[in-house]
Write a protein that holds these residues in place. Structure first.
Motif, mmCIF file in Angstrom:
data_model
loop_
_atom_site.group_PDB
_atom_site.id
_atom_site.type_symbol
_atom_site.label_atom_id
_atom_site.label_comp_id
_atom_site.label_asym_id
_atom_site.label_seq_id
_atom_site.Cartn_x
_atom_site.Cartn_y
_atom_site.Cartn_z
ATOM 1 N N GLU A 773 0.838 -1.184 0.000
ATOM 2 C CA GLU A 773 0.000 0.000 0.000
ATOM 3 C C GLU A 773 0.881 1.246 0.000
ATOM 4 N N GLN A 774 0.659 2.174 -0.930
ATOM 5 C CA GLN A 774 1.501 3.347 -1.039
ATOM 6 C C GLN A 774 1.168 4.351 0.068
ATOM 7 N N SER A 775 2.148 4.929 0.681
ATOM 8 C CA SER A 775 1.964 5.899 1.755
ATOM 9 C C SER A 775 2.151 7.301 1.196
ATOM 10 N N PHE A 776 1.293 8.198 1.672
ATOM 11 C CA PHE A 776 1.343 9.579 1.218
ATOM 12 C C PHE A 776 1.733 10.539 2.362
ATOM 13 N N ASP A 777 2.376 9.978 3.381
ATOM 14 C CA ASP A 777 2.760 10.827 4.507
ATOM 15 C C ASP A 777 3.783 11.884 4.107
ATOM 16 N N PHE A 778 4.532 11.638 3.047
ATOM 17 C CA PHE A 778 5.561 12.583 2.649
ATOM 18 C C PHE A 778 4.977 13.881 2.099
ATOM 19 N N LEU A 779 3.671 13.888 1.826
ATOM 20 C CA LEU A 779 3.061 15.095 1.299
ATOM 21 C C LEU A 779 3.087 16.237 2.314
ATOM 22 N N THR A 780 3.133 15.887 3.607
ATOM 23 C CA THR A 780 3.150 16.923 4.641
ATOM 24 C C THR A 780 4.466 17.698 4.643
ATOM 25 N N ASP A 781 5.521 17.108 4.030
ATOM 26 C CA ASP A 781 6.830 17.780 4.000
ATOM 27 C C ASP A 781 6.987 18.692 2.793
ATOM 28 N N TRP A 782 6.000 18.774 1.933
ATOM 29 C CA TRP A 782 6.150 19.541 0.692
ATOM 30 C C TRP A 782 5.673 20.985 0.832
ATOM 31 N N GLY A 783 5.207 21.327 1.968
ATOM 32 C CA GLY A 783 4.838 22.707 2.173
ATOM 33 C C GLY A 783 3.346 22.953 2.007
ATOM 34 N N PRO A 784 2.990 24.239 2.129
ATOM 35 C CA PRO A 784 1.555 24.582 2.090
ATOM 36 C C PRO A 784 0.894 24.329 0.739
ATOM 37 N N ARG A 785 1.679 24.247 -0.346
ATOM 38 C CA ARG A 785 1.060 24.016 -1.649
ATOM 39 C C ARG A 785 0.321 22.672 -1.696
ATOM 40 N N PHE A 786 0.783 21.687 -0.970
ATOM 41 C CA PHE A 786 0.227 20.332 -1.031
ATOM 42 C C PHE A 786 -0.514 19.961 0.243
ATOM 43 N N ARG A 787 -0.883 20.978 1.030
ATOM 44 C CA ARG A 787 -1.571 20.679 2.285
ATOM 45 C C ARG A 787 -2.938 20.033 2.039
ATOM 46 N N LYS A 788 -3.699 20.576 1.091
ATOM 47 C CA LYS A 788 -5.034 20.016 0.821
ATOM 48 C C LYS A 788 -4.924 18.599 0.275
ATOM 49 N N LEU A 789 -3.926 18.349 -0.599
ATOM 50 C CA LEU A 789 -3.743 17.001 -1.138
ATOM 51 C C LEU A 789 -3.382 16.017 -0.040
ATOM 52 N N ALA A 790 -2.555 16.479 0.945
ATOM 53 C CA ALA A 790 -2.201 15.611 2.072
ATOM 54 C C ALA A 790 -3.420 15.309 2.930
ATOM 55 N N GLU A 791 -4.312 16.292 3.087
ATOM 56 C CA GLU A 791 -5.523 16.061 3.873
ATOM 57 C C GLU A 791 -6.452 15.050 3.187
ATOM 58 N N LEU A 792 -6.542 15.145 1.845
ATOM 59 C CA LEU A 792 -7.455 14.237 1.127
ATOM 60 C C LEU A 792 -6.969 12.798 1.173
ATOM 61 N N TYR A 793 -5.660 12.572 1.200
ATOM 62 C CA TYR A 793 -5.126 11.215 1.183
ATOM 63 C C TYR A 793 -4.699 10.731 2.568
ATOM 64 N N GLY A 794 -5.215 11.397 3.611
ATOM 65 C CA GLY A 794 -5.058 10.849 4.957
ATOM 66 C C GLY A 794 -3.758 11.167 5.626
ATOM 67 N N ALA A 795 -2.941 12.026 5.054
ATOM 68 C CA ALA A 795 -1.665 12.370 5.683
ATOM 69 C C ALA A 795 -1.764 13.754 6.290
ATOM 70 N N SER A 796 -2.548 13.921 7.325
ATOM 71 C CA SER A 796 -2.764 15.220 7.958
ATOM 72 C C SER A 796 -2.071 15.261 9.313
ATOM 73 N N GLU A 797 -1.690 16.470 9.723
ATOM 74 C CA GLU A 797 -1.032 16.639 11.004
ATOM 75 C C GLU A 797 -2.023 16.753 12.140
ATOM 76 N N GLY A 798 -3.211 17.070 11.867
ATOM 77 C CA GLY A 798 -4.204 17.243 12.907
ATOM 78 C C GLY A 798 -5.570 16.860 12.401
ATOM 79 N N PRO A 799 -6.593 17.180 13.137
ATOM 80 C CA PRO A 799 -7.967 16.852 12.683
ATOM 81 C C PRO A 799 -8.325 17.621 11.430
ATOM 82 N N ALA A 800 -9.082 16.949 10.545
ATOM 83 C CA ALA A 800 -9.483 17.568 9.272
ATOM 84 C C ALA A 800 -10.478 18.680 9.523
ATOM 85 N N PRO A 801 -10.368 19.827 8.842
ATOM 86 C CA PRO A 801 -11.308 20.946 9.059
ATOM 87 C C PRO A 801 -12.653 20.649 8.411
ATOM 88 N N LEU A 802 -13.728 21.307 8.946
ATOM 89 C CA LEU A 802 -15.069 21.202 8.354
ATOM 90 C C LEU A 802 -15.172 22.190 7.216
#
Length: 803
Positions: A773-802
């Motif tokens: 299974e491919q992991s997308f945790d590295f998306l959190t290290d790419w900066g704010p440009r990829f924050r939404k993509l990291a949230e969609l694929y489960g690699a978030s630093e905190g709770p997902a916003p409403l």
């Protein structure tokens, strides 16, 4: 011969071929007497004086008939007879005249001697007798010496016509295997000769050709069978020649022949037999029901109804999978598919087929049995079949307020083949032109893609397709019927504009209007409406509302004494509420006009201006004045507009031209950071452009603006759903509804991948090589440009916003 004898008798007194009329009996055996009358004398003895006739007085000028033979072939005229009068002394003073049928044409007379001759050939079959008249005149004076007398010349028959079959040739039919003596047909010959004279017309029948199969009755001409067990299958057609001979069949008689074509008709004397005792057939498992598998044939030598066959399956393990029918034209058994076949379930079948005659003659039962059987082996061949849905039909009920992206049904299909290929799902867009639904390509989850409205479409009938990945040509389909359930999302309202008329002399409590309402919803327990005055008119002193409890309401007056000059129109707000959950209501307005009425309550006038108009000014004159004023105003506005356009010439402002904005640089550009020339945010999101003027910031430093601007308009229900499909479907619907949004979508084609990227390779070409299974945790290290993509694929630093 008769002819030569007649010529000899013509020269003698005793040889006249005529008949005299006697008052007494005449001996027919005596020689022929002359037609010359004997006045008041005795007839002399004819045979040597031994025979003496009775003495009788005979009239001198009376004839009955003459006789003459037909078909005279001599060269001289044929003597017929002689006319004679007692007045004739032989000195030529008497002149004989002949008239009537054939006189002068067929018969002539010597006017001195009275001799009659035939100058044409006579044929009794054309004419049997002639009727003529004779006269004796004084040659000098022309005075009649004897009264005109009528006599007949009869043509005597000779055998000069052979028998003829006027109805021939004949055609007849007789059943095969008929007993001896069975009547076939009767033939009849006609002889034109005189049947009352000799044997010239006496006919005798005989068979010249056709023996020993048939015989003919010599007198009646009835043809009968003469041989038993004549078989049609051995010989069907017979030609029989029948002869008819006159003179009773004696030597010298004339004969005629005819042909009788006799056909043996078929009887059921041959049982059916299968030429093959074993049949081998094959059929594809994809063959549709009622399709033809093969044919069997039982041979029957008979024909027509006697060769009809009835085929049935009497045994075998394929009686429930196959059926057999009889082709009425070819009399073959057609084996067809009775139910769907499956190679994976059963690969072969065996049938025992019987062919029998439905029409059997009891007298030929000993030649049977009249049925036969054969064995049919059927092999089922494997084919690549399209996916099959289980079940074969879906019925789904969904409320109309369902959220976009909600899964309403899981559609399931599988490959019936042994290979069990992967399935991909889709919707036939011709069945869903409004694109209300979406199906997941791998799971078959059927979801909503647009808001549903039961009042617009209460039923949806869509077709879901299932395609094999390895063979895209194999596509299965299933019908999905979706019923949109009603929710209370429509408030009741007036069906039309209500306007009531109130007389000034109305009394308190008088009914002025009955109102009703409509609601586009369709609740399970039916509609029920409640009526009342709107809150702002709850204490209305003029009118009140009475609910009739039948979805209608009455509007009543609370007082009397309405005056048109005081207030001519009342606007009464009425609150209408339904009984649904939640309760919805709307306010409708009833327009009430105060009118002047007569004593009977009939409205006379509802316009207060009618009391203020001068008596001399009619309504038509008032309309004409108003029309003139309107025309003057239009002309005035037109003149002002033309003057204004002359004073302000048209000048194109470069700042107002939003279609093109060309910026020229004389120096080298600064790359993607040079965004001060124009506001590029308007090309990203029109909502950001409409936010108003403000400080221009560097757009490349806020990479999450675009995603946040999109997610800002996502419904909260979609956010709570937490699925990628829900988010994408919601944004797709938003883009479809926004007619002013620029096309943000673009297609970029990359032929190679560059080096030196911090993100590394994003290619998915080699992703299938790994089973993990491919992991997308590295998306959190790419900066704010990829924050939404990291949230969609489960690699978030905190709770997902409403959203």
């Amino acid at each position: 011969t008769r002819t030569s004898g007649r010529m000899c008798h013509a020269k003698s007194w005793l040889g006249l071929g005529m008949s005299l009329y006697f008052w007494g009996l005449m001996d027919l055996t005596s020689p022929v007497l002359s037609s010359t009358p004997t006045p008041h004398g005795q007839l002399e003895a004819l045979f040597s004086g031994k025979m003496q006739l009775h003495q009788r007085a005979k009239r001198s000028w009376v004839w009955n008939q003459f006789f003459v033979l037909e078909e005279y072939t001599g060269t001289d005229p044929l003597y017929v007879g002689k006319l004679h009068s007692d007045m004739d002394r032989g000195d030529g003073s008497i002149k004989y005249i002949l008239s009537g049928e054939g006189a002068g044409v067929v018969f002539t007379i010597d006017d001195t001697t009275g001799d009659i001759h035939a100058i044409q050939r006579l044929d009794r079959e054309e004419r049997a007798q002639y009727t003529l008249r004779a006269q004796a005149l004084d040659r000098r004076t022309g005075r009649p010496m004897e009264p005109e007398s009528e006599f007949i010349i009869k043509i005597q028959d000779i055998n000069d016509n052979e028998p003829k079959f006027l109805d021939g040739p004949y055609v007849a039919t007789v059943p095969e295997m008929s007993p001896v003596g069975t009547s076939v047909i009767q033939v009849t010959a006609t002889d034109a000769d005189d049947p009352t004279y000799g044997n010239s017309a006496r006919v005798v029948y005989s068979v010249l050709q056709g023996q020993p199969y048939f015989s003919v009755d010599s007198k009646t001409g009835i043809i009968r069978t003469a041989l038993m067990n004549m078989d049609r299958e051995a010989k069907q057609y017979y030609e029989v020649i029948v002869q008819a001979k006159d003179m009773g069949g004696q030597l010298g008689g004339l004969a005629g022949t005819t042909t009788v074509n006799i056909t043996l008709s078929d009887v059921n004397d041959n049982p059916p037999r299968f030429p093959q005792k074993h049949y081998q057939m094959s059929v594809l498992e994809s063959a549709p029901v009622s399709s033809t598998v093969g044919r069997v044939f039982a041979k029957d030598l008979d024909e027509g109804i006697n060769a009809e066959m009835k085929y049935t399956i009497v045994d075998g393990d394929g009686a429930d999978a196959f059926d057999i029918n009889t082709d009425p034209n070819l009399q073959v058994g057609v084996i067809t598919v009775k139910k769907p076949l499956s190679y994976e379930s059963k690969k072969s079948y065996t049938l025992k087929v019987e062919g029998a005659n439905p029409h059997i003659e009891m007298r030929f039962l000993s030649l049977g049995p009249f049925q036969d059987t054969t064995t049919v082996h059927i092999t089922v061949e494997d084919v690549d079949e399209p996916p099959v849905f289980e079940p074969g039909f879906y019925f789904v009920e969904v409320p109309e307020d369902v959220t976009i992206g909600t899964t309403i049904q899981i559609i399931s299909a599988k490959d019936p083949d042994v290979t069990n290929n992967s399935i991909r799902y889709s919707i036939d867009r011709s069945s869903d032109p409004g694109r209300f639904f979406y199906v997941d390509i791998t799971t078959g989850a059927l979801m909503t893609a647009r808001p549903l409205d039961r009042e617009e479409f209460s039923w949806h009938n869509i077709t879901v397709l299932a395609m094999e990945m390895n063979n895209p040509s194999q596509v299965g389909s299933v019908a999905v019927t979706i019923r949109v359930l009603d929710v209370n999302d429509n408030a009741p309202e007036f069906p039309r504009f209500y306007e009531a008329f109130l007389c000034e002399n109305a009394k308190a409590g008088q009914l002025i209007q009955t109102v009703s309402a409509v609601d586009h919803d369709d609740p399970y327990h039916g509609q029920h409406f409640y009526y009342s005055l709107a809150p702002e008119a709850a204490n209305n002193p003029n009118f009140t509302v009475r609910d009739n409890q039948d979805n209608t309401a009455r509007i009543l007056t609370r007082r009397s004494g309405f005056r048109q000059q005081e207030q001519s129109v009342f606007y009464l707000p009425i609150l209408i509420a339904d009984s649904g959950q939640p309760v919805l209501s709307s306010t409708g307005t009833l327009t009430i006009q105060v009118c002047s009425c007569d004593d009977g309550g009939h409205v006379m006038s509802c316009s207060p201006e009618a009391f203020m108009l001068p008596v001399s000014l009619s309504r038509g004159a008032l309309i004409a004045i108003l029309a003139c004023i309107f025309v003057l105003l239009v002309l005035l506005l037109l003149i002002v507009s033309l003057r204004r356009h002359r004073k302000q010439p048209y000048v194109l402002d470069d700042d107002d031209n939003i279609h093109e904005n060309i910026v020229r640089y004389d120096d080298e550009g600064g790359g993607e950071e040079d965004t001060e020339a124009f506001d590029i945010a308007a090309m990203w999101n029109p909502r950001e452009a409409q936010a108003g003027p403000g400080p221009k910031t560097r757009q490349d430093m806020l990479p999450d603006m675009e995603i946040e601007s999109l997610s800002r308009y996502v419904p909260q229900a979609c956010a709570m759903h937490g699925t990628v499909h829900g988010y994408v479907l919601a944004k797709l619907y938003e883009a479809d509804m926004d007619l002013w949004a620029p096309p943000f979508d673009s297609l970029q084609t990359y032929m190679f991948e560059g080096d030196g990227s911090v993100a590394g390779s994003l290619s998915s070409l080699q992703s299938a090589a790994s089973d993990s299974e491919q992991s997308f945790d590295f998306l959190t290290d790419w900066g704010p440009r990829f924050r939404k993509l990291a949230e969609l694929y489960g690699a978030s630093e905190g709770p997902a916003p409403l959203w």
